[in-house]
Scaffold this motif. Structure first.
Motif, PDB file in Angstrom:
ATOM      1  N   PHE A  93    -107.063 -37.016  33.258  1.00 31.50           N
ATOM      2  CA  PHE A  93    -105.810 -36.379  32.846  1.00 31.50           C
ATOM      3  C   PHE A  93    -106.102 -34.921  32.536  1.00 31.50           C
ATOM      4  O   PHE A  93    -106.972 -34.610  31.720  1.00 31.50           O
ATOM      5  N   GLY A  94    -105.394 -34.017  33.240  1.00 31.10           N
ATOM      6  CA  GLY A  94    -105.645 -32.582  33.081  1.00 31.10           C
ATOM      7  C   GLY A  94    -104.586 -31.905  32.239  1.00 31.10           C
ATOM      8  O   GLY A  94    -103.383 -32.108  32.445  1.00 31.10           O
ATOM      9  N   ILE A  95    -105.032 -31.078  31.298  1.00 32.11           N
ATOM     10  CA  ILE A  95    -104.126 -30.346  30.404  1.00 32.11           C
ATOM     11  C   ILE A  95    -104.419 -28.850  30.531  1.00 32.11           C
ATOM     12  O   ILE A  95    -105.550 -28.416  30.354  1.00 32.11           O
ATOM     13  N   GLY A  96    -103.387 -28.077  30.842  1.00 26.33           N
ATOM     14  CA  GLY A  96    -103.502 -26.625  30.870  1.00 26.33           C
ATOM     15  C   GLY A  96    -102.847 -26.036  29.629  1.00 26.33           C
ATOM     16  O   GLY A  96    -101.902 -26.614  29.086  1.00 26.33           O
ATOM     17  N   PHE A  97    -103.332 -24.888  29.193  1.00 21.67           N
ATOM     18  CA  PHE A  97    -102.779 -24.304  27.969  1.00 21.67           C
ATOM     19  C   PHE A  97    -103.012 -22.796  27.941  1.00 21.67           C
ATOM     20  O   PHE A  97    -103.981 -22.285  28.509  1.00 21.67           O
ATOM     21  N   VAL A  98    -102.104 -22.086  27.283  1.00 24.50           N
ATOM     22  CA  VAL A  98    -102.323 -20.669  27.005  1.00 24.50           C
ATOM     23  C   VAL A  98    -103.119 -20.588  25.706  1.00 24.50           C
ATOM     24  O   VAL A  98    -103.039 -21.485  24.856  1.00 24.50           O
ATOM     25  N   PRO A  99    -103.927 -19.531  25.502  1.00 21.83           N
ATOM     26  CA  PRO A  99    -104.854 -19.479  24.369  1.00 21.83           C
ATOM     27  C   PRO A  99    -104.210 -19.681  23.004  1.00 21.83           C
ATOM     28  O   PRO A  99    -104.807 -20.318  22.127  1.00 21.83           O
ATOM     29  N   SER A 100    -102.993 -19.163  22.794  1.00 21.24           N
ATOM     30  CA  SER A 100    -102.389 -19.264  21.458  1.00 21.24           C
ATOM     31  C   SER A 100    -102.125 -20.707  21.059  1.00 21.24           C
ATOM     32  O   SER A 100    -101.965 -20.999  19.865  1.00 21.24           O
ATOM     33  N   MET A 101    -102.099 -21.638  22.024  1.00 21.86           N
ATOM     34  CA  MET A 101    -101.867 -23.044  21.696  1.00 21.86           C
ATOM     35  C   MET A 101    -103.003 -23.635  20.870  1.00 21.86           C
ATOM     36  O   MET A 101    -102.823 -24.641  20.189  1.00 21.86           O
ATOM     37  N   LEU A 102    -104.179 -23.020  20.937  1.00 16.48           N
ATOM     38  CA  LEU A 102    -105.327 -23.544  20.199  1.00 16.48           C
ATOM     39  C   LEU A 102    -105.179 -23.352  18.693  1.00 16.48           C
ATOM     40  O   LEU A 102    -105.930 -23.938  17.911  1.00 16.48           O
ATOM     41  N   TYR A 103    -104.214 -22.536  18.276  1.00 15.45           N
ATOM     42  CA  TYR A 103    -103.996 -22.313  16.849  1.00 15.45           C
ATOM     43  C   TYR A 103    -102.789 -23.095  16.331  1.00 15.45           C
ATOM     44  O   TYR A 103    -102.469 -23.014  15.154  1.00 15.45           O
ATOM     45  N   GLY A 104    -102.127 -23.833  17.226  1.00 18.18           N
ATOM     46  CA  GLY A 104    -100.953 -24.590  16.836  1.00 18.18           C
ATOM     47  C   GLY A 104    -101.151 -26.080  16.965  1.00 18.18           C
ATOM     48  O   GLY A 104    -102.140 -26.653  16.490  1.00 18.18           O
TER      49      GLY A 104
END
Length: 292
Positions: A93-104
């Motif tokens: 299962f692959g999850i993509g994210f923008v960097p700011s998501m790591l703080y939320g």
């Protein structure tokens, strides 16, 4: 360009000697030399300084080596995961994210998803929202978390939450005397904008925040990464508008202030392929709903 070119170049760049590289690759030296020359011709760049004694990498060669090593490592990981999946050992299962998501919400979401599905190979990819669209269509990821509505009929978007926006200011900045800072005051300050590319992106959201209030910000510099933008703020280059969750990125040389204007938000949007009815995606959407 083929995968073997990456392997050939890595051997030459590591050995810095065509003869030793050829021995390592179990091939003759002349065809190896021709392969590297063809690679340079295709790239339109000289990768090796053959006149130097000993032979050296050019700046372009150093960059290409770094990328070649990373690509081959990623391919090995992909091949190993594929074998595990093919043998029924693990789903993927692959999850993509923008960097700011790591703080939320994302770290807790991933922890809960992995705890509920220890048999699943979870792959994480840092991608802009635009890059997530291509990755979803190509099957490289199954879901993406970004801040833009893609407007693509092949991709379904769900707004998870509307996150407040705060001003990131250098420590001891004059605007820190305000409990809340208005956009008009921030428009007079040099603005650090991110990401610089690709666009559209969160950077365009920030510009629209100002324009929606009849303001034209003064962009001092554009950065590609969130942490780079915060570092530039710390250096006193300018100020930045960031999602509220970024306040968790604690630095002694950066302070944050909420905006005076109400309703200035950045949405957290979950994107996935339209019509995807997989059980894993369904479970993740349930976890998102519980967390949001």
């Amino acid at each position: 360009m083929e995968l073997r070119h990456l392997r050939y170049f890595e051997a030459v760049a590591t050995e810095m000697n065509f003869s030793r590289a050829a021995q390592r690759l179990h091939m003759a030296q002349p065809p190896l030399s021709r392969q590297i020359q063809q690679l340079e011709e295709e790239l339109g760049a000289q990768l090796l300084d053959r006149k130097a004694r000993p032979m050296q990498l050019t700046p372009a060669g150093r960059f290409f080596l770094e990328q070649a090593v990373q690509l081959q490592a990623r391919l090995r990981e992909t091949a190993e995961a594929t074998r595990r999946i093919a043998h029924g050992q693990r789903a993927w299962f692959g999850i993509g994210f923008v960097p700011s998501m790591l703080y939320g919400l994302l770290p807790e979401l991933i922890r809960r998803f992995r705890a509920a599905h220890p048999e699943v190979e979870v792959s994480l990819s840092e991608l802009t929202t635009v890059q997530q669209a291509d990755a979803l269509k190509a099957g490289r990821i199954d879901v993406g978390f970004g801040r833009l509505a893609l407007g693509d009929p092949e991709i379904q978007a769900e707004t998870v939450l509307e996150e407040g926006v705060v001003a990131a200011l250098p420590a001891r900045h004059a605007l820190l005397r305000h409990e809340r800072v208005g956009l008009a005051l921030l428009a007079d300050e040099p603005l650090i904008l991110y990401p610089a590319r690709p666009r559209p992106s969160y950077a365009d959201q920030v510009l629209q925040m100002f324009r929606g209030h009849g303001l034209s910000p003064r962009v001092a510099m554009e950065a590609n990464e969130l942490q780079t933008a915060i570092g530039l703020v710390a250096a006193g280059i300018g100020v930045a508008l960031v999602p509220e969750s970024v306040r968790r990125l604690h630095r002694d040389d950066v302070d944050y202030r909420p905006l005076a204007e109400a309703g200035v938000v950045s949405p957290v949007i979950m994107n996935f392929r339209a019509g995807d009815g997989s059980g894993l995606l369904g479970r993740l959407r349930e976890l998102v709903g519980e967390r949001a």
